[in-house]
Scaffold this motif. Structure first.
Motif, short mmCIF file in Angstrom:
data_model
loop_
_atom_site.label_atom_id
_atom_site.label_comp_id
_atom_site.label_asym_id
_atom_site.label_seq_id
_atom_site.Cartn_x
_atom_site.Cartn_y
_atom_site.Cartn_z
N ARG A 275 -14.45 -7.27 3.66
CA ARG A 275 -13.79 -8.19 3.65
C ARG A 275 -12.53 -8.15 2.44
O ARG A 275 -11.49 -8.52 2.64
N PHE A 276 -13.00 -7.59 1.44
CA PHE A 276 -12.12 -7.26 0.09
C PHE A 276 -11.83 -5.89 0.12
O PHE A 276 -12.78 -4.97 0.45
N THR A 277 -10.77 -5.42 -0.32
CA THR A 277 -10.42 -4.19 -0.59
C THR A 277 -9.69 -4.00 -2.07
O THR A 277 -8.82 -4.71 -2.36
N ILE A 278 -10.40 -3.32 -3.02
CA ILE A 278 -9.79 -2.99 -4.18
C ILE A 278 -8.86 -1.79 -4.26
O ILE A 278 -9.39 -0.72 -3.71
N SER A 279 -7.68 -1.74 -4.86
CA SER A 279 -6.83 -0.52 -4.91
C SER A 279 -6.21 -0.39 -6.09
O SER A 279 -5.84 -1.48 -6.69
N GLY A 280 -5.46 0.63 -6.43
CA GLY A 280 -4.58 0.70 -7.35
C GLY A 280 -3.31 1.44 -7.44
O GLY A 280 -3.22 2.42 -6.30
N ASP A 281 -2.12 1.18 -7.85
CA ASP A 281 -0.95 1.69 -7.67
C ASP A 281 -0.39 2.35 -9.11
O ASP A 281 -0.25 1.26 -9.87
N ILE A 282 -0.72 3.72 -9.27
CA ILE A 282 -0.30 4.12 -10.78
C ILE A 282 1.04 4.09 -10.90
O ILE A 282 1.21 3.71 -12.21
N ALA A 283 1.87 4.05 -10.09
CA ALA A 283 3.30 4.03 -10.59
C ALA A 283 3.70 2.61 -11.20
O ALA A 283 4.50 2.48 -11.97
N LYS A 284 2.94 1.71 -10.48
CA LYS A 284 3.12 0.16 -10.96
C LYS A 284 2.19 -0.23 -12.06
O LYS A 284 2.27 -1.44 -12.44
N ASN A 285 1.21 0.92 -12.32
CA ASN A 285 0.32 0.38 -13.27
C ASN A 285 -0.68 -0.82 -12.93
O ASN A 285 -0.88 -1.71 -13.82
N THR A 286 -0.88 -1.01 -11.88
CA THR A 286 -1.34 -2.37 -11.32
C THR A 286 -2.66 -1.97 -10.24
O THR A 286 -2.61 -1.26 -9.40
N VAL A 287 -3.47 -3.08 -10.43
CA VAL A 287 -4.88 -2.92 -9.44
C VAL A 287 -4.49 -4.12 -8.78
O VAL A 287 -4.27 -5.07 -9.22
N TYR A 288 -5.11 -4.05 -7.41
CA TYR A 288 -5.27 -5.18 -6.26
C TYR A 288 -6.36 -5.25 -6.04
O TYR A 288 -7.45 -4.65 -5.91
N LEU A 289 -6.58 -6.61 -5.36
CA LEU A 289 -7.75 -7.06 -4.68
C LEU A 289 -7.19 -7.92 -3.51
O LEU A 289 -6.69 -8.86 -3.64
N GLN A 290 -7.14 -7.04 -2.29
CA GLN A 290 -6.89 -7.74 -1.22
C GLN A 290 -7.93 -8.34 -0.57
O GLN A 290 -9.06 -7.77 -0.18
N MET A 291 -7.94 -9.58 -0.29
CA MET A 291 -8.89 -10.46 0.31
C MET A 291 -8.50 -11.14 1.58
O MET A 291 -7.49 -11.69 1.72
N SER A 292 -9.44 -10.75 2.65
CA SER A 292 -9.31 -11.30 3.81
C SER A 292 -10.53 -12.04 4.26
O SER A 292 -11.58 -12.03 3.99
N SER A 293 -10.56 -12.82 5.45
CA SER A 293 -11.51 -13.27 5.97
C SER A 293 -12.06 -14.33 4.92
O SER A 293 -13.30 -14.55 4.81
N LEU A 294 -11.30 -15.10 4.17
CA LEU A 294 -11.82 -15.98 3.02
C LEU A 294 -12.64 -16.97 3.40
O LEU A 294 -12.19 -17.93 4.46
N LYS A 295 -13.73 -17.34 2.77
CA LYS A 295 -14.56 -18.37 2.99
C LYS A 295 -14.61 -19.20 1.85
O LYS A 295 -14.20 -18.99 0.61
N PRO A 296 -15.00 -20.41 2.16
CA PRO A 296 -14.89 -21.48 0.95
C PRO A 296 -15.88 -20.95 -0.20
O PRO A 296 -15.50 -21.31 -1.40
N ASP A 297 -16.95 -20.37 0.05
CA ASP A 297 -17.75 -19.63 -1.11
C ASP A 297 -17.16 -18.68 -1.96
O ASP A 297 -17.57 -18.47 -2.84
N ASP A 298 -15.84 -18.04 -1.27
CA ASP A 298 -15.09 -17.30 -2.51
C ASP A 298 -14.31 -18.03 -3.30
O ASP A 298 -13.65 -17.23 -4.20
N THR A 299 -14.30 -19.30 -3.32
CA THR A 299 -13.46 -20.14 -4.35
C THR A 299 -13.99 -19.84 -5.73
O THR A 299 -15.34 -20.10 -5.79
N ALA A 300 -13.29 -19.48 -6.64
CA ALA A 300 -13.71 -19.13 -8.10
C ALA A 300 -12.28 -18.87 -8.88
O ALA A 300 -11.32 -18.68 -8.26
N VAL A 301 -12.66 -18.53 -10.26
CA VAL A 301 -11.56 -18.11 -10.82
C VAL A 301 -11.85 -16.55 -11.07
O VAL A 301 -13.07 -16.07 -11.20
#
Length: 123
Positions: free
Chosen positions: A66-92
């Motif tokens: 459901r989740f995908t972690i990736s990085g963009d070196i040019a932007k020096n940024t890491v992403y977390l793409q979250m799909s099919s989210l559930k109420p149990d995913d609620t968090a900081v």
């Protein structure tokens, strides 16, 4: 390295959200990067990690597929793409960087932390 997390918000169950972790000061590719989450009253748990050198990824069973972690070196940024989210995913959600190489699964092995971003999934 300094980390700035963003992208949290309110989303309905089944929806998607993308979190960003902008690194500054040093390239994130020099670290193993991780996303953690902490629900109210619970411990902070690992969600996903990505190795800076090779981009290898690891996911907690609860988010695998459901989740995908990736990085963009040019932007020096890491992403977390979250799909099919559930109420149990609620968090900081927190991003973090570790000087250790390879998959780093232990929270205590991360030396640098960003501020959290709140994700709320409504049913």
């Amino acid at each position: 390295v300094q980390l700035q997390a963003s992208g949290g918000g309110l989303v309905q169950a089944g929806g998607s959200l993308r979190l960003s972790c902008a690194a500054s000061g040093r390239a994130f590719s020099m670290y193993t990067m991780g996303w953690f989450r902490q629900a109210l009253g619970k411990e902070r748990d690992l969600v996903a990690t990505i190795t800076g050198s090779q981009g290898s990824t690891y996911y907690a069973d609860s988010v695998k597929g459901r989740f995908t972690i990736s990085g963009d070196i040019a932007k020096n940024t890491v992403y977390l793409q979250m799909s099919s989210l559930k109420p149990d995913d609620t968090a900081v959600y927190y991003c973090a960087a570790s000087h250790r190489l390879g998959f780093v699964l232990n929270l205590d092995d991360y030396q640098h932390w960003g501020q959290g971003t709140l994700v709320t999934v409504s049913s």
